[in-house]
Structure formats: structure tokens, C-alpha cells
Design an enzyme around this catalytic site. Sequence first.
Site, PDB file in Angstrom:
ATOM      1  N   HIS A  50      79.231  28.557  68.936  1.00  0.00           N
ATOM      2  CA  HIS A  50      78.976  29.775  68.170  1.00  0.00           C
ATOM      3  C   HIS A  50      78.710  29.368  66.721  1.00  0.00           C
ATOM      4  O   HIS A  50      79.598  29.430  65.871  1.00  0.00           O
ATOM      5  CB  HIS A  50      80.171  30.714  68.260  1.00  0.00           C
ATOM      6  CG  HIS A  50      79.931  32.072  67.693  1.00  0.00           C
ATOM      7  ND1 HIS A  50      80.480  33.222  68.230  1.00  0.00           N
ATOM      8  CD2 HIS A  50      79.212  32.499  66.637  1.00  0.00           C
ATOM      9  CE1 HIS A  50      80.101  34.277  67.515  1.00  0.00           C
ATOM     10  NE2 HIS A  50      79.338  33.849  66.529  1.00  0.00           N
ATOM     11  N   GLU A  59      76.238  31.373  71.258  1.00  0.00           N
ATOM     12  CA  GLU A  59      76.630  32.709  70.815  1.00  0.00           C
ATOM     13  C   GLU A  59      76.298  32.888  69.343  1.00  0.00           C
ATOM     14  O   GLU A  59      76.326  31.925  68.573  1.00  0.00           O
ATOM     15  CB  GLU A  59      78.143  32.904  70.979  1.00  0.00           C
ATOM     16  CG  GLU A  59      78.662  32.782  72.375  1.00  0.00           C
ATOM     17  CD  GLU A  59      80.168  33.006  72.450  1.00  0.00           C
ATOM     18  OE1 GLU A  59      80.662  33.260  73.555  1.00  0.00           O
ATOM     19  OE2 GLU A  59      80.844  32.916  71.395  1.00  0.00           O
ATOM     20  N   HIS A 110      87.501  35.812  74.452  1.00  0.00           N
ATOM     21  CA  HIS A 110      88.239  36.057  73.205  1.00  0.00           C
ATOM     22  C   HIS A 110      89.727  36.215  73.497  1.00  0.00           C
ATOM     23  O   HIS A 110      90.161  37.191  74.088  1.00  0.00           O
ATOM     24  CB  HIS A 110      87.741  37.283  72.435  1.00  0.00           C
ATOM     25  CG  HIS A 110      88.043  37.158  70.950  1.00  0.00           C
ATOM     26  ND1 HIS A 110      87.153  36.613  70.058  1.00  0.00           N
ATOM     27  CD2 HIS A 110      89.146  37.454  70.234  1.00  0.00           C
ATOM     28  CE1 HIS A 110      87.672  36.607  68.844  1.00  0.00           C
ATOM     29  NE2 HIS A 110      88.891  37.106  68.931  1.00  0.00           N
ATOM     30  N   GLY A 148      87.846  28.862  73.972  1.00  0.00           N
ATOM     31  CA  GLY A 148      87.833  27.781  73.005  1.00  0.00           C
ATOM     32  C   GLY A 148      89.159  27.599  72.298  1.00  0.00           C
ATOM     33  O   GLY A 148      89.857  26.606  72.494  1.00  0.00           O
TER      34      GLY A 148
END
EC number: 2.6.99.2
Length: 237
Positions: free
Chosen positions: A43, A70, A190, A213
Amino acid sequence: MTKLSVNINKIATLRNSRGGNVPNLLQVAKDVQKFGAEGVTIHPRPDERHIRYQDARDLVDVVYTEFNIEGNPMDNFMQLVFECKPTQVTLVPDAVDALTSNAGWDTIKHKGFLQEIIAECKAQGIRTSIFVDPVLEMIEGAKVVGADRIELYTEEFATQYSLGNEKAIIPYTKAAELANELGLGINAGHDLSLDNIEFFKNNIPNLLEVSIGHALIAESLYLGIENVVNMYIRKLQ
């Protein structure tokens, strides 16, 4: 089985904190795939505080599973996506100064913008996923704008689940059921972790992919990254 895509942003954060190339981001991407992960997620943000745009370019020749990029679909980001041609682009409505992702798209308000971006991605052969809250109107809007998949924003579930509120899964289950009816693929991410991933997966019909992550890297400090990747895989089977 739900696929695990490992977000390696935190590896880049650690590397950038000292300069140089330790830890080696590309080697970590190779290793998590070797350990069983079926995707790598990055990201990049405009300030490149963790993933740098050059990292994305370098990863093209390293990621042999699924490559997911992302980000907020600003001009520079979309130029990078079209250059790298990842398996999937996940569109996230981040503010430029956002610490981390904190909301899904209003797919009704931003209908025209999302339709244009998604059409460009499809013309390039890139699968599109859009970050959404578990709100039925937003899921319907995702179908209208032409997304291939949605990524359910799971922070609220994770927070409530940690407090013992298992009913927090209900809006996500309903959102997934609607997405399935509409022919949308379902991703999620998330604050998913080893503590909540199995419960979440078991209550989301046809969950295709999770992107993890922060928790995965933090858990790996104690348990080792190869071990943690395989712990997630077992819970996702």
C-alpha cells in the site's frame, strides 16, 4: 480455502527507519510466498513513508503468486498501477496524511469517479477491488460501478470481537451474502489477526482473500514469520 495475502508495508517501515536495505523487502516477499502465502500486498502512499514506488516496480519480478497494490487512485498512484500491472488493484479512499486506512468508499457519492477508474483498470486487464464498510447500499454501489470484488473494512469487527462481542460479525455476514448474490468477489482486511481470523472466516460465505500485515508482522516478532504464515493458512482452511 481463503487465500492469505501478506501486506509487507511494515517490513518497509522497519527498513526505512535506518536506511539501507535491512530487512530486505524483496527477500521477505520471496520468503512469505515460499512459506505458503498466496499473495503479496503493498500500500504505497504519496509520502513513501513505507513502501516506495520503486519497491512496487521491483516486486513485479519477485511476486509469482498474486500481486495486490492498494491505494488512493490519485494520478501518480494509477500511473504506477498501470506500469506494474498487478493481479489486483484495491482502491482505498485514504486521505493523503492518513496514518492508516480508516473508512470505506461511499460508492454512491463517488459513482462516476469509481466507474471511470475501474473501467481503465479493466482495460489494462487488472482485477479491481474496492474498500467498503459493511453497509448494504455501499455493496450495491460497488456492483453498479463495475468492481470485480469488494474488500470489507474489518476494523470495527476486530475491535468489537476483542471486547467479546461476537455479534459484531453480523453486518459483515449480511454484506457478504449480498455480495455473493450480486456476483461480487469478497476480500477482507484491517486488524485481522490470529485471534480473530478463524471466527471471521467461518462467518463470511465465500471469502476469497484476506490481506494481513500489521498483526502478522507483530506476531512474527514472537513466533517467527514462517510459523505465523502457516498458522494463518491453517486457520483459513
